[in-house]
Design a protein around this motif. Structure first.
Motif, PDB file in Angstrom:
ATOM      1  N   ALA A  99     -18.552 -29.109  -8.987  1.00 46.00           N
ATOM      2  CA  ALA A  99     -18.855 -30.481  -8.565  1.00 46.00           C
ATOM      3  C   ALA A  99     -20.095 -31.021  -9.281  1.00 46.00           C
ATOM      4  N   GLN A 100     -21.107 -30.179  -9.462  1.00 46.77           N
ATOM      5  CA  GLN A 100     -22.314 -30.605 -10.171  1.00 46.77           C
ATOM      6  C   GLN A 100     -22.006 -30.917 -11.629  1.00 46.77           C
ATOM      7  N   GLN A 101     -21.143 -30.137 -12.247  1.00 46.62           N
ATOM      8  CA  GLN A 101     -20.767 -30.405 -13.632  1.00 46.62           C
ATOM      9  C   GLN A 101     -20.068 -31.759 -13.753  1.00 46.62           C
ATOM     10  N   ALA A 102     -19.170 -32.050 -12.822  1.00 47.75           N
ATOM     11  CA  ALA A 102     -18.480 -33.337 -12.856  1.00 47.75           C
ATOM     12  C   ALA A 102     -19.456 -34.497 -12.673  1.00 47.75           C
ATOM     13  N   ALA A 103     -20.433 -34.325 -11.766  1.00 50.36           N
ATOM     14  CA  ALA A 103     -21.419 -35.382 -11.546  1.00 50.36           C
ATOM     15  C   ALA A 103     -22.298 -35.578 -12.780  1.00 50.36           C
ATOM     16  N   ASP A 104     -22.710 -34.500 -13.410  1.00 49.71           N
ATOM     17  CA  ASP A 104     -23.547 -34.615 -14.607  1.00 49.71           C
ATOM     18  C   ASP A 104     -22.768 -35.224 -15.773  1.00 49.71           C
ATOM     19  N   TRP A 105     -21.489 -34.945 -15.853  1.00 50.12           N
ATOM     20  CA  TRP A 105     -20.652 -35.555 -16.896  1.00 50.12           C
ATOM     21  C   TRP A 105     -20.588 -37.072 -16.732  1.00 50.12           C
ATOM     22  N   GLN A 106     -20.379 -37.505 -15.485  1.00 48.50           N
ATOM     23  CA  GLN A 106     -20.315 -38.950 -15.239  1.00 48.50           C
ATOM     24  C   GLN A 106     -21.672 -39.603 -15.475  1.00 48.50           C
ATOM     25  N   ALA A 107     -22.750 -38.940 -15.092  1.00 44.07           N
ATOM     26  CA  ALA A 107     -24.090 -39.503 -15.324  1.00 44.07           C
ATOM     27  C   ALA A 107     -24.370 -39.612 -16.817  1.00 44.07           C
ATOM     28  N   TRP A 108     -23.914 -38.668 -17.592  1.00 40.12           N
ATOM     29  CA  TRP A 108     -24.094 -38.754 -19.050  1.00 40.12           C
ATOM     30  C   TRP A 108     -23.307 -39.931 -19.623  1.00 40.12           C
ATOM     31  N   LEU A 109     -22.082 -40.129 -19.147  1.00 35.99           N
ATOM     32  CA  LEU A 109     -21.297 -41.270 -19.618  1.00 35.99           C
ATOM     33  C   LEU A 109     -21.985 -42.588 -19.281  1.00 35.99           C
ATOM     34  N   ASP A 110     -22.532 -42.696 -18.073  1.00 34.40           N
ATOM     35  CA  ASP A 110     -23.221 -43.923 -17.675  1.00 34.40           C
ATOM     36  C   ASP A 110     -24.467 -44.158 -18.527  1.00 34.40           C
ATOM     37  N   ALA A 111     -25.231 -43.092 -18.774  1.00 36.56           N
ATOM     38  CA  ALA A 111     -26.433 -43.237 -19.597  1.00 36.56           C
ATOM     39  C   ALA A 111     -26.074 -43.613 -21.030  1.00 36.56           C
ATOM     40  N   GLN A 149     -38.482 -51.271 -25.664  1.00 36.62           N
ATOM     41  CA  GLN A 149     -38.842 -50.252 -24.679  1.00 36.62           C
ATOM     42  C   GLN A 149     -37.600 -49.757 -23.931  1.00 36.62           C
ATOM     43  N   GLU A 150     -36.715 -50.674 -23.560  1.00 31.89           N
ATOM     44  CA  GLU A 150     -35.484 -50.268 -22.887  1.00 31.89           C
ATOM     45  C   GLU A 150     -34.624 -49.385 -23.791  1.00 31.89           C
ATOM     46  N   LEU A 151     -34.610 -49.704 -25.085  1.00 30.91           N
ATOM     47  CA  LEU A 151     -33.848 -48.874 -26.017  1.00 30.91           C
ATOM     48  C   LEU A 151     -34.417 -47.457 -26.063  1.00 30.91           C
ATOM     49  N   VAL A 152     -35.751 -47.345 -26.120  1.00 33.00           N
ATOM     50  CA  VAL A 152     -36.386 -46.025 -26.148  1.00 33.00           C
ATOM     51  C   VAL A 152     -36.100 -45.265 -24.851  1.00 33.00           C
ATOM     52  N   ILE A 153     -36.208 -45.978 -23.738  1.00 32.43           N
ATOM     53  CA  ILE A 153     -35.986 -45.329 -22.434  1.00 32.43           C
ATOM     54  C   ILE A 153     -34.538 -44.879 -22.300  1.00 32.43           C
ATOM     55  N   ASN A 154     -33.597 -45.748 -22.657  1.00 33.73           N
ATOM     56  CA  ASN A 154     -32.185 -45.389 -22.520  1.00 33.73           C
ATOM     57  C   ASN A 154     -31.779 -44.280 -23.498  1.00 33.73           C
ATOM     58  N   ARG A 155     -32.407 -44.259 -24.672  1.00 31.88           N
ATOM     59  CA  ARG A 155     -32.119 -43.167 -25.597  1.00 31.88           C
ATOM     60  C   ARG A 155     -32.606 -41.827 -25.017  1.00 31.88           C
ATOM     61  N   ALA A 156     -33.806 -41.846 -24.456  1.00 29.27           N
ATOM     62  CA  ALA A 156     -34.330 -40.624 -23.831  1.00 29.27           C
ATOM     63  C   ALA A 156     -33.489 -40.218 -22.621  1.00 29.27           C
ATOM     64  N   ALA A 157     -33.020 -41.223 -21.859  1.00 24.08           N
ATOM     65  CA  ALA A 157     -32.200 -40.911 -20.682  1.00 24.08           C
ATOM     66  C   ALA A 157     -30.861 -40.302 -21.083  1.00 24.08           C
ATOM     67  N   ALA A 158     -30.228 -40.843 -22.120  1.00 25.21           N
ATOM     68  CA  ALA A 158     -28.945 -40.293 -22.567  1.00 25.21           C
ATOM     69  C   ALA A 158     -29.114 -38.866 -23.071  1.00 25.21           C
ATOM     70  N   ASP A 159     -30.200 -38.606 -23.789  1.00 23.92           N
ATOM     71  CA  ASP A 159     -30.436 -37.244 -24.268  1.00 23.92           C
ATOM     72  C   ASP A 159     -30.700 -36.294 -23.109  1.00 23.92           C
ATOM     73  N   TYR A 160     -31.436 -36.758 -22.107  1.00 27.62           N
ATOM     74  CA  TYR A 160     -31.730 -35.920 -20.945  1.00 27.62           C
ATOM     75  C   TYR A 160     -30.454 -35.623 -20.146  1.00 27.62           C
ATOM     76  N   ARG A 161     -29.631 -36.646 -19.969  1.00 26.08           N
ATOM     77  CA  ARG A 161     -28.386 -36.449 -19.247  1.00 26.08           C
ATOM     78  C   ARG A 161     -27.441 -35.516 -19.993  1.00 26.08           C
ATOM     79  N   ARG A 162     -27.438 -35.564 -21.312  1.00 22.89           N
ATOM     80  CA  ARG A 162     -26.600 -34.652 -22.090  1.00 22.89           C
ATOM     81  C   ARG A 162     -27.055 -33.207 -21.885  1.00 22.89           C
ATOM     82  N   ARG A 163     -28.363 -32.982 -21.918  1.00 16.91           N
ATOM     83  CA  ARG A 163     -28.861 -31.622 -21.707  1.00 16.91           C
ATOM     84  C   ARG A 163     -28.538 -31.136 -20.296  1.00 16.91           C
ATOM     85  N   ARG A 164     -28.644 -32.028 -19.324  1.00 16.94           N
ATOM     86  CA  ARG A 164     -28.308 -31.638 -17.953  1.00 16.94           C
ATOM     87  C   ARG A 164     -26.834 -31.247 -17.842  1.00 16.94           C
ATOM     88  N   TYR A 165     -25.969 -31.984 -18.505  1.00 19.36           N
ATOM     89  CA  TYR A 165     -24.551 -31.658 -18.454  1.00 19.36           C
ATOM     90  C   TYR A 165     -24.273 -30.308 -19.126  1.00 19.36           C
TER      91      TYR A 165
END
Length: 257
Positions: free
Chosen positions: A98-110, A179-195
């Motif tokens: 279940a955690q893997q599925a949630a992290d996958w969706q969070a990565w897609l959103d980011a 700034q939003e671009l930098v933040i969203n880029r960092a968020a997408a990378d973080y979400r990928r590592r979490r997944y």
């Protein structure tokens, strides 16, 4: 064919007589092989036949029956504990899945937010050098946006401390769109590592759950065989032993994992 062979084939009576004499001679030969036999032949014969009786395979004893019942009780407890442990490992795998599925969706959103930020940054207008008031406004925007990303889990908590200190690549002088671009880029990378981490954890949990299930099945099979053996030897148990052994088979809760 000689005379002796022809006689043995045509007249079986001498053959029977010789065979009987040979069988009766074997104990005597065995006894005469020991010098002590010559002095006490009767005692030697008694010892010989007693040894032959001792070599006959003996049946199960009451002690073996008690041990079989005790082993069946112990392996039954072990099987119950293994079943409980296997259930816990299966639950752990389900949580990891279940955690893997949630992290996958969070990565897609980011990743979707990152694409939107790239499109917005491509079409932004040029800005002049910010004034002190504009710089303070951009700094507040950076801190507020990073704090929101940390709160929803898109960034680790250390990101906010880095943004407040102006380190780690956070630059309050950038335009809010950048700034939003930098933040969203960092968020997408973080979400990928979490997944990726959750995917590895799911694989490990699946392997552990499978190993626990195989161990539980093996113990259930052993418990069944031990119970069948104990049932076969039940009639050999001394009085009162079986009742005591039943009281000793109370199940013990499985240890916390």
């Amino acid at each position: 064919m000689n005379v002796v062979a022809e006689m043995l084939l045509t007249e079986p009576t001498p053959l029977v007589i010789w065979g009987t004499l040979l069988v009766l001679t074997v104990p005597a030969v065995l006894l005469l092989g020991n010098p002590e036999v010559l002095r006490e032949p009767g005692r030697a014969l008694r010892e010989l036949f007693a040894a032959l009786r001792r070599q006959k395979p003996a049946g199960p004893s009451p002690d073996e029956a008690v041990e079989a019942v005790r082993f069946a009780a112990e392996v039954r407890v072990a099987s119950a504990r293994a079943d409980a442990a296997a259930g816990q490992w299966r639950q752990r795998w389900e949580d990891a899945d279940a955690q893997q599925a949630a992290d996958w969706q969070a990565w897609l959103d980011a990743d979707a937010r990152l694409r939107d930020s790239r499109a917005a940054a491509a079409f932004r207008t040029l800005w002049s050098v910010p004034t002190c008031a504009e710089y303070a406004s951009r700094e507040r925007f950076l801190h507020r946006t990073v704090a929101a990303a940390v709160e929803r889990g898109d960034l680790p908590a250390v990101a906010l401390a880095d943004a407040l200190a102006g380190r780690g690549g956070w630059d309050a002088r950038l335009h809010p769109v950048e700034q939003e671009l930098v933040i969203n880029r960092a968020a997408a990378d973080y979400r990928r590592r979490r997944y990726e981490m959750s995917a590895q954890a799911e694989q490990d949990a699946w392997r552990d759950a499978g190993a626990a299930d195989r161990a539980a099945r093996g113990l259930r099979r052993t418990a069944g065989e031990a119970a069948a053996r104990a049932a076969e030897l039940h009639h050999l148990l001394p009085a009162g032993v079986f009742a005591g052994s039943r009281r000793s088979t109370r199940l013990v809760p499985a240890p916390a994992m």
